[in-house]
Design a protein around this motif. Structure first.
Motif, mmCIF file in Angstrom:
data_model
loop_
_atom_site.group_PDB
_atom_site.id
_atom_site.type_symbol
_atom_site.label_atom_id
_atom_site.label_comp_id
_atom_site.label_asym_id
_atom_site.label_seq_id
_atom_site.Cartn_x
_atom_site.Cartn_y
_atom_site.Cartn_z
ATOM 1 N N ASN A 36 0.803 -1.231 0.000
ATOM 2 C CA ASN A 36 0.000 0.000 0.000
ATOM 3 C C ASN A 36 0.835 1.280 0.000
ATOM 4 O O ASN A 36 0.499 2.248 0.669
ATOM 5 N N VAL A 38 1.589 4.632 -1.356
ATOM 6 C CA VAL A 38 0.844 5.605 -2.166
ATOM 7 C C VAL A 38 1.828 6.280 -3.125
ATOM 8 O O VAL A 38 2.774 6.928 -2.710
ATOM 9 N N TYR A 39 1.609 6.084 -4.422
ATOM 10 C CA TYR A 39 2.499 6.670 -5.417
ATOM 11 C C TYR A 39 1.936 7.947 -6.018
ATOM 12 O O TYR A 39 2.668 8.723 -6.625
ATOM 13 N N GLU A 41 -1.703 10.893 -5.493
ATOM 14 C CA GLU A 41 -3.049 11.216 -5.036
ATOM 15 C C GLU A 41 -3.721 12.016 -6.140
ATOM 16 O O GLU A 41 -3.144 12.950 -6.674
ATOM 17 N N SER A 44 -8.366 13.794 -4.559
ATOM 18 C CA SER A 44 -8.502 13.382 -3.156
ATOM 19 C C SER A 44 -8.584 11.868 -2.966
ATOM 20 O O SER A 44 -9.061 11.387 -1.956
ATOM 21 N N GLN A 45 -8.121 11.092 -3.943
ATOM 22 C CA GLN A 45 -8.086 9.637 -3.802
ATOM 23 C C GLN A 45 -6.634 9.172 -3.884
ATOM 24 O O GLN A 45 -5.895 9.568 -4.786
ATOM 25 N N SER A 46 -6.220 8.354 -2.921
ATOM 26 C CA SER A 46 -4.868 7.803 -2.909
ATOM 27 C C SER A 46 -4.801 6.582 -3.813
ATOM 28 O O SER A 46 -5.690 5.737 -3.795
ATOM 29 N N PRO A 48 -2.529 3.445 -4.286
ATOM 30 C CA PRO A 48 -1.422 2.692 -3.700
ATOM 31 C C PRO A 48 -0.913 1.587 -4.634
ATOM 32 O O PRO A 48 -1.595 1.160 -5.563
#
Length: 81
Positions: A36, A38-39, A41, A44-46, A48
């Motif tokens: 997970n 996170v590369y 965003e 407002s959505q991550s 991963p």
């Protein structure tokens, strides 16, 4: 040189070269697993990713797997099965 000898030579050459590529691509015996990470965003959505990092000296080949859910369905965990 007759065609049978050339065919035998070509077949042996292909077998030797294919054996080398299989040895080079075998999985590492040990690795670090980062889950997970996170590369990016976006809106407002991550987003991963799961990363497997082989131990030892590189360079190592890289494989990027996209599960094919059209960015709307499926999960990364489905690819681990």
């Amino acid at each position: 040189m007759n065609s049978a000898v050339r065919l035998l030579g070509a077949t042996l050459g292909i077998l030797i070269l294919s054996g080398c590529s299989v040895i080079a691509l075998r999985p590492a015996l040990s690795h670090q697993f980062v889950e997970n990470l996170v590369y990016v965003e976006y809106e407002s959505q991550s987003l991963p990713a799961d990363i497997y990092i082989p131990e030892g000296e590189g360079p190592f080949p890289a494989v990027i797997v996209i599960h094919g859910g059209g960015w709307v369905g499926g999960e990364r965990a489905d690819m681990q099965e």
